[in-house]
Design a protein around this motif. Structure first.
Motif, PDB file in Angstrom:
ATOM      1  N   THR A  48     -94.225  50.034 -50.868  1.00  0.00           N
ATOM      2  CA  THR A  48     -95.395  49.645 -50.516  1.00  0.00           C
ATOM      3  C   THR A  48     -95.752  48.431 -51.447  1.00  0.00           C
ATOM      4  OG1 THR A  48     -96.167  50.991 -52.256  1.00  0.00           O
ATOM      5  CG2 THR A  48     -96.286  52.060 -50.093  1.00  0.00           C
ATOM      6  N   ASP A  49     -94.659  48.074 -52.431  1.00  0.00           N
ATOM      7  CA  ASP A  49     -94.927  46.598 -53.178  1.00  0.00           C
ATOM      8  C   ASP A  49     -94.873  45.424 -51.986  1.00  0.00           C
ATOM      9  OD1 ASP A  49     -94.851  48.076 -55.361  1.00  0.00           O
ATOM     10  OD2 ASP A  49     -92.923  47.828 -55.863  1.00  0.00           O
ATOM     11  N   THR A  50     -95.897  44.568 -52.653  1.00  0.00           N
ATOM     12  CA  THR A  50     -95.923  43.225 -51.679  1.00  0.00           C
ATOM     13  C   THR A  50     -95.155  41.987 -52.662  1.00  0.00           C
ATOM     14  OG1 THR A  50     -98.170  43.829 -51.189  1.00  0.00           O
ATOM     15  CG2 THR A  50     -97.539  41.615 -51.153  1.00  0.00           C
ATOM     16  N   LEU A  51     -94.388  41.340 -51.822  1.00  0.00           N
ATOM     17  CA  LEU A  51     -93.639  40.369 -52.491  1.00  0.00           C
ATOM     18  C   LEU A  51     -94.580  39.431 -53.055  1.00  0.00           C
ATOM     19  CD1 LEU A  51     -90.553  39.947 -52.720  1.00  0.00           C
ATOM     20  CD2 LEU A  51     -90.618  38.749 -50.672  1.00  0.00           C
ATOM     21  N   PRO A  52     -94.480  39.086 -54.501  1.00  0.00           N
ATOM     22  CA  PRO A  52     -95.353  37.931 -55.048  1.00  0.00           C
ATOM     23  C   PRO A  52     -94.709  36.625 -54.810  1.00  0.00           C
ATOM     24  CG  PRO A  52     -93.820  38.923 -56.498  1.00  0.00           C
ATOM     25  CD  PRO A  52     -93.551  39.678 -55.633  1.00  0.00           C
ATOM     26  N   PRO A  53     -95.445  35.574 -55.241  1.00  0.00           N
ATOM     27  CA  PRO A  53     -94.870  34.202 -55.099  1.00  0.00           C
ATOM     28  C   PRO A  53     -93.869  34.274 -56.403  1.00  0.00           C
ATOM     29  CG  PRO A  53     -97.074  34.233 -55.560  1.00  0.00           C
ATOM     30  CD  PRO A  53     -97.022  35.495 -55.499  1.00  0.00           C
ATOM     31  N   CYS A  54     -92.677  33.465 -56.428  1.00  0.00           N
ATOM     32  CA  CYS A  54     -91.757  33.345 -57.332  1.00  0.00           C
ATOM     33  C   CYS A  54     -92.369  33.283 -58.929  1.00  0.00           C
ATOM     34  CB  CYS A  54     -90.570  32.227 -57.134  1.00  0.00           C
ATOM     35  SG  CYS A  54     -89.563  32.476 -58.371  1.00  0.00           S
ATOM     36  N   PRO A  55     -91.935  33.971 -59.686  1.00  0.00           N
ATOM     37  CA  PRO A  55     -92.595  33.802 -60.996  1.00  0.00           C
ATOM     38  C   PRO A  55     -92.235  32.687 -61.824  1.00  0.00           C
ATOM     39  CG  PRO A  55     -90.822  35.667 -61.221  1.00  0.00           C
ATOM     40  CD  PRO A  55     -91.058  35.152 -59.726  1.00  0.00           C
ATOM     41  N   LYS A  56     -91.072  32.102 -61.274  1.00  0.00           N
ATOM     42  CA  LYS A  56     -90.639  30.801 -61.869  1.00  0.00           C
ATOM     43  C   LYS A  56     -91.035  29.700 -61.508  1.00  0.00           C
ATOM     44  CE  LYS A  56     -86.055  29.025 -63.525  1.00  0.00           C
ATOM     45  NZ  LYS A  56     -84.692  29.083 -63.446  1.00  0.00           N
TER      46      LYS A  56
END
Length: 63
Positions: A48-56
């Protein structure tokens, strides 16, 4: 081009169209995803996790 070659090419292109790279905001499922811009890995622990923007680099496309 022979009929067999056309069929193989069609199947290959069809699979490419179905295989989309996951991007920010999607729920692609558990696993580790790699940013296509900088190579940073992001791990999702739950389906159920949503893919976030790249943290880097703040990229939005993953493989």
């Amino acid at each position: 081009m022979r009929k067999e070659q056309r069929c193989l090419m069609y199947n290959f292109v069809s699979r490419l169209e179905v295989t989309k790279m996951p991007s920010t905001g999607q729920k692609p499922g558990k696993g580790t995803y790699t940013c296509t811009s900088c190579g940073q890995s992001v791990t999702l622990d739950d389906h159920t996790d949503t893919l976030p923007p790249c943290p880097k680099c703040n990229g939005t496309e993953y493989r």
